[in-house]
Design a protein around this motif. Sequence first.
Motif, short mmCIF file in Angstrom:
data_model
loop_
_atom_site.label_atom_id
_atom_site.label_comp_id
_atom_site.label_asym_id
_atom_site.label_seq_id
_atom_site.Cartn_x
_atom_site.Cartn_y
_atom_site.Cartn_z
N TYR A 1 -4.06 11.72 -4.02
CA TYR A 1 -4.00 10.59 -2.88
C TYR A 1 -5.32 9.65 -2.63
O TYR A 1 -5.33 8.53 -2.47
N ASP A 2 -6.48 10.61 -2.22
CA ASP A 2 -7.50 10.04 -2.40
C ASP A 2 -8.10 8.93 -3.21
O ASP A 2 -8.61 8.05 -3.06
N ARG B 1 -9.28 8.88 6.37
CA ARG B 1 -10.07 10.41 6.17
C ARG B 1 -10.89 10.81 6.97
O ARG B 1 -11.19 12.15 7.05
N TYR C 1 -6.25 7.46 -5.34
CA TYR C 1 -5.34 6.25 -5.26
C TYR C 1 -5.76 5.51 -4.05
O TYR C 1 -6.04 4.21 -4.18
N SER C 2 -6.06 5.97 -2.96
CA SER C 2 -6.68 5.40 -1.59
C SER C 2 -7.87 4.53 -1.88
O SER C 2 -7.89 3.17 -1.85
N ILE D 1 -6.48 0.65 -2.98
CA ILE D 1 -6.18 -0.11 -2.00
C ILE D 1 -6.96 -1.28 -1.74
O ILE D 1 -6.83 -2.25 -1.43
N TYR E 1 -9.89 -3.42 3.95
CA TYR E 1 -9.15 -2.43 3.42
C TYR E 1 -10.09 -1.20 3.11
O TYR E 1 -9.49 0.21 3.12
N MET F 1 0.79 -1.09 0.07
CA MET F 1 -0.11 0.10 -0.12
C MET F 1 0.97 1.43 -0.07
O MET F 1 0.49 2.35 -0.66
N SER F 2 1.76 1.25 0.82
CA SER F 2 2.85 2.38 1.02
C SER F 2 3.91 2.35 0.09
O SER F 2 4.85 3.20 -0.06
N VAL G 1 -8.99 2.61 4.72
CA VAL G 1 -8.94 3.80 3.78
C VAL G 1 -9.87 4.83 4.26
O VAL G 1 -9.40 5.99 4.35
#
Length: 258
Positions: free
Chosen positions: A190-191, A220, A193-194, A198, A212, A51-52, A216
């Motif tokens: 980034y959101d 938020r 992607y998340s 993910i 997952y 994920m990272s 996520v």
Amino acid sequence: MTPDERGETSGNSNGETHFGFRTVAEKDKAGLVHGVFSRVASRYDVMNDLMSVGIHRVWKTAMMDWLAPRDGQHLLDVAGGTGDIAFRFLERAPGARVTVCDMTESMLVEGRKRAEAGKLADRLAWVTGDAMALPFADDSFDRYTISFGIRNVTRIPQALAEARRVLKPGGRLLVLEFSQMPVPMLQWLYDRYSFNVIPVMGQIVANDRDSYQYLVESIRKFPDQETFAEMIREAGFGRVQWRNLSMGIAALHSGWKL
């Protein structure tokens, strides 16, 4: 709900709180979180790397750099079941001790396996417990860490108060958690992607999309850097500071029991 929605950081007067973007009864959240981490325990570290893209290791190194472990210290690592922070602490301070406290037994099982493989078991204790009601005496630990766990707590102020209670006078709190990026366009990217990558990755690697998706969403719902810093101050900590990591994707918060 949209990825940009923010919610309460703890329970409200109606006895409700958030579980990701869902509103649930406070009494139910701990069980729901326990279910998530029970399901993902065996693949947790693998998923963190994926994920990272391995950056969580850089963040944890930065955490250790700021924490500056020393021999003779006793660390309490909360929500640290797989032992990642504990092992890093002991690598830097071989004469230290660590107690790992996690509400999910299956996460602790994974950590114990790693400790035995690395021959660190004699310097580690593994305790099942709740961050909001720690099973330890007052003034027991020199350092308290929680890494990517505080956002899953039902009542964050209560967990911070417990952290202060179990720390010795002069003890230090250090929190590593996902946070908010100060540049709106970067946060939007980034959101995307998340929320789009993910959960799919969780389905492929861990056969568990829903867990997952929750993780996520929980990111938020977590407060921004200064809001969380103020929560730490309100819990009675002094010299509160924070540092952004990777432009605010994550942040480190530090406070002292003065």
